[in-house]
Design a protein around this motif. Sequence first.
Motif, mmCIF file in Angstrom:
data_model
loop_
_atom_site.group_PDB
_atom_site.id
_atom_site.type_symbol
_atom_site.label_atom_id
_atom_site.label_comp_id
_atom_site.label_asym_id
_atom_site.label_seq_id
_atom_site.Cartn_x
_atom_site.Cartn_y
_atom_site.Cartn_z
ATOM 1 N N GLN A 1 -13.051 -34.913 2.640
ATOM 2 C CA GLN A 1 -11.868 -35.761 2.807
ATOM 3 C C GLN A 1 -10.870 -35.155 3.804
ATOM 4 N N VAL A 2 -11.368 -34.819 5.001
ATOM 5 C CA VAL A 2 -10.497 -34.264 6.040
ATOM 6 C C VAL A 2 -10.360 -35.284 7.166
ATOM 7 N N ASP A 3 -9.257 -35.170 7.891
ATOM 8 C CA ASP A 3 -9.006 -36.044 9.032
ATOM 9 C C ASP A 3 -9.760 -35.483 10.242
ATOM 10 N N PRO A 4 -10.726 -36.234 10.831
ATOM 11 C CA PRO A 4 -11.502 -35.719 11.970
ATOM 12 C C PRO A 4 -10.654 -35.384 13.192
ATOM 13 N N VAL A 5 -9.434 -35.885 13.229
ATOM 14 C CA VAL A 5 -8.541 -35.560 14.347
ATOM 15 C C VAL A 5 -8.280 -34.056 14.397
ATOM 16 N N TYR A 6 -8.392 -33.383 13.253
ATOM 17 C CA TYR A 6 -8.127 -31.943 13.205
ATOM 18 C C TYR A 6 -9.404 -31.103 13.342
ATOM 19 N N LEU A 7 -10.481 -31.730 13.819
ATOM 20 C CA LEU A 7 -11.719 -31.017 14.119
ATOM 21 C C LEU A 7 -11.989 -31.045 15.615
ATOM 22 N N ALA A 8 -12.573 -29.983 16.121
ATOM 23 C CA ALA A 8 -12.945 -29.917 17.538
ATOM 24 C C ALA A 8 -14.330 -29.276 17.641
ATOM 25 N N LEU A 9 -15.106 -29.705 18.623
ATOM 26 C CA LEU A 9 -16.408 -29.110 18.908
ATOM 27 C C LEU A 9 -16.352 -28.413 20.260
ATOM 28 N N GLU A 10 -16.924 -27.213 20.334
ATOM 29 C CA GLU A 10 -16.980 -26.469 21.588
ATOM 30 C C GLU A 10 -18.435 -26.389 22.048
ATOM 31 N N ILE A 11 -18.675 -26.799 23.297
ATOM 32 C CA ILE A 11 -20.030 -26.886 23.840
ATOM 33 C C ILE A 11 -20.064 -26.167 25.179
ATOM 34 N N THR A 12 -21.092 -25.369 25.411
ATOM 35 C CA THR A 12 -21.173 -24.617 26.673
ATOM 36 C C THR A 12 -21.584 -25.526 27.819
ATOM 37 N N GLU A 13 -21.276 -25.061 29.054
ATOM 38 C CA GLU A 13 -21.634 -25.830 30.245
ATOM 39 C C GLU A 13 -23.125 -26.108 30.327
ATOM 40 N N GLY A 14 -23.930 -25.104 30.001
ATOM 41 C CA GLY A 14 -25.377 -25.254 30.122
ATOM 42 C C GLY A 14 -25.903 -26.416 29.309
ATOM 43 N N VAL A 15 -25.379 -26.593 28.097
ATOM 44 C CA VAL A 15 -25.802 -27.699 27.247
ATOM 45 C C VAL A 15 -25.409 -29.030 27.878
ATOM 46 N N LEU A 16 -24.206 -29.097 28.420
ATOM 47 C CA LEU A 16 -23.725 -30.340 29.026
ATOM 48 C C LEU A 16 -24.581 -30.760 30.208
ATOM 49 N N VAL A 17 -25.007 -29.791 31.015
ATOM 50 C CA VAL A 17 -25.774 -30.104 32.213
ATOM 51 C C VAL A 17 -27.226 -30.406 31.869
ATOM 52 N N ASN A 18 -27.833 -29.561 31.037
ATOM 53 C CA ASN A 18 -29.263 -29.718 30.755
ATOM 54 C C ASN A 18 -29.568 -30.943 29.903
ATOM 55 N N ASP A 19 -28.667 -31.309 29.003
ATOM 56 C CA ASP A 19 -28.926 -32.420 28.092
ATOM 57 C C ASP A 19 -27.913 -33.547 28.341
ATOM 58 N N ARG B 1 -18.429 -25.448 6.231
ATOM 59 C CA ARG B 1 -17.438 -24.456 5.808
ATOM 60 C C ARG B 1 -16.120 -24.671 6.551
ATOM 61 N N ALA B 2 -16.222 -25.053 7.825
ATOM 62 C CA ALA B 2 -15.004 -25.336 8.604
ATOM 63 C C ALA B 2 -14.246 -26.515 7.994
ATOM 64 N N CYS B 3 -14.970 -27.542 7.549
ATOM 65 C CA CYS B 3 -14.319 -28.684 6.894
ATOM 66 C C CYS B 3 -13.638 -28.241 5.592
ATOM 67 N N GLN B 4 -14.318 -27.355 4.870
ATOM 68 C CA GLN B 4 -13.747 -26.848 3.622
ATOM 69 C C GLN B 4 -12.460 -26.068 3.889
ATOM 70 N N LEU B 5 -12.466 -25.214 4.929
ATOM 71 C CA LEU B 5 -11.265 -24.445 5.279
ATOM 72 C C LEU B 5 -10.157 -25.355 5.790
ATOM 73 N N LEU B 6 -10.537 -26.377 6.550
ATOM 74 C CA LEU B 6 -9.539 -27.320 7.062
ATOM 75 C C LEU B 6 -8.839 -28.032 5.902
ATOM 76 N N ILE C 1 -17.281 -34.873 6.658
ATOM 77 C CA ILE C 1 -15.901 -35.371 6.709
ATOM 78 C C ILE C 1 -15.576 -36.173 5.453
ATOM 79 N N ASP C 2 -16.529 -37.019 5.033
ATOM 80 C CA ASP C 2 -16.323 -37.823 3.820
ATOM 81 C C ASP C 2 -16.301 -36.944 2.582
ATOM 82 N N LYS C 3 -17.176 -35.939 2.546
ATOM 83 C CA LYS C 3 -17.274 -35.078 1.365
ATOM 84 C C LYS C 3 -15.980 -34.302 1.142
#
Length: 709
Positions: A573-591, A530-535, A569-571
């Motif tokens: 047709q958006v530029d991935p440069v305009y996408l961002a992912l947000e990840i919590t600290e806990g995920v970064l440390v545990n995995d 949905r985020a890709c669609q809105l973008l 992204i292909d479906k």
Amino acid sequence: MSQLFTELVNALDQLVLKPVADNPDQFEWVAGDKPWIKALVPQLSSNQTFEIDQTSLFLSDFIVDAQRIWSSSENSLLKSGLWTEVSDTGLSLNLEAIAIKQNGQPLLVVINKSDEFAYRQRTLQSARELMLANDKLLEQHDYLHNRLLGILQSPADFSHSVGSLAVAIENAGFAVMILDENLQLVTENKAVSELFEYSKSRLSAQSTPREMLLKLMQTQLPEYERIFTTGSSWSGEVCWLSPPHTLKWLKLAIYPVKHESPQVSNWVFFIHDITHIKYLLERNERLTLQDPLTDLPNRHAFWQTLQRRIDNRHPFYLLYVDVNGFKRINEFYGHSEGDKLLAELAGRLTRSLKKRDYIARVGGDEFAIILADVDKENNCNNVTQRLLSLLNQPFFTETGESYQVGLSIGATSFPHDAQDVEELMKFADLSAYNGRDSSKSSVQFYSQKLKEQSRQRIEMEAELLKAISNDEFELLLQPILDLESGKIIKAEALIRWNHPQKGLIMPTLFIPVAEQSGLIGPIGRWVFERACQLLKAIGEAGYSIKIAVNLSPLQVVDQTFFDFVRACIDKWQVDPVYLALEITEGVLVNDYRQIHNLLVRIREIGISISVDDFGTGYSSLAYLKKLPLDFLKIDRSFVQDIVTDDNDKAIVSAIIAMAHKLNLGVIAEGVETNEQKDFLTTNSCNSAQGYLFSRPISIDALLTLLANN
């Protein structure tokens, strides 16, 4: 009397000698005339003294130490320990010697331990065979599980899938049964009929293997209802009395299969006859009731002990302890590291308990504890907090990598909550499951309120399934502004649930349920697409801003997630440069290792990465320089009192300075006043979001803001 003594010594397979008082190198025969004695001491004579020469070097050396015992005026005893030697006649002996000084009388006793030694070796071999058998089972299960998932989740038509499944499982080497979502048989291999001694040609009065297995589970597993209600994996043992009176032990592993729909589409059962392993263990009663990996009592022993404690009628608390993220450790570091974790954790737990308490390993990554003499909830809570404190120290792999795990602890009280084994275990398991999180530890006490919460959670899971199918979710966007220019440069995608009867439901209420049930997978995919669609819509309107999407812990370990991102992204047709992912600290440390591989691939296609809620999770900052990151998001808890609290001022200033030194941008969350914005601007914070600028809004409202901006 002397004849009786001699017969007793022979029955105990011993030789008794007495050192001569004035010449301790000489001995007198006292008792013992088994054949092995002559082989050990050929010079032995029953009617004259003799000397033990160097024929037996170990015994000769022991006699030197024994003479200190015999020369002492005090009663004393010295044991040699077990040794093995081969006599001149070729006889292999396993012996132990004991030097005794009792009431002034010195004695040397030599005991033939050959039968005990052979028994011990068989016991150790049994344990080794059990471990090897379990390792082999795990390897077979992992391989076949992954292969079956590939078939079941493929888009092929049903008839083709059934044919592929039949080929895949026919030569598995153990029984495999695949059921549909209603627990009806889809297919099974020939090993199932052989295991359950079932013939389709017999009268229909005979239960089918599926019926027999489900009945065994229902009568023997307190977790039965929870497994199928929540769509959970499970592994353990059940016993089956095969007609007319043959007892079989079955190792059972159950896996739910979910396709793109969050609902369970199939159940995969792996059934392995481990009766021969149980037979090996029964040679030693201790191992029959012992878990060979952790040396703790096993599930069978725990149920026996729990029943005895109930019969005593003394109040106690039962704890059910589940290791969070154990499957991830197994998959990431290997089964040997998973075993090492369980063994070390078992040691930590045992050392923290009192002697009268009782702990056992009752499942793959599950422990159960009886807290004796604990009859009040606050006392039980003190114990659980002590157990959780054991996790403050990290665990280490063989290569020195550190990691941490969480525990979900469920607690039930006897006799207040339940008065029989099955109910106590069922309620404790339910409590542990209710508090389970991907990494964090939790303690849940059973109560009627908890039971009601569990019912409500199950209802919400069912409603979430409908919400996904009926497209009841909405994605709002909260603008993120550049503090220097005041322009909107990004928007965070935030999900809302428009329930047809209950109205708007905030994510804080349904996301935890979705994460616990596994529904976060399809929901997270809906959000990203949905985020890709809105973008795309924003781009077509002539604006260039980024959309940030929150990534759940389960998406991090989803090996198909990156391919899904590329497909979206292909479906659209958006530029991935305009996408961002947000990840919590806990995920970064545990995995860490797994997330590193994912983030490298994500960054390679142009998507940026932000660390969400920075400062609220873990103290380790090593990941900041090791992982490919772009932004830190300062949690709203630090921003809230930034104008009046000197500590928050110092923390925020330090985060900004550190981030810039690491070439990372900084985003502040929860900005609600101009004073907060001014402080952040003065301290060179790059951007901010919050109600001061805008609440989460629809795509149309955002386009209006962009036009006015």
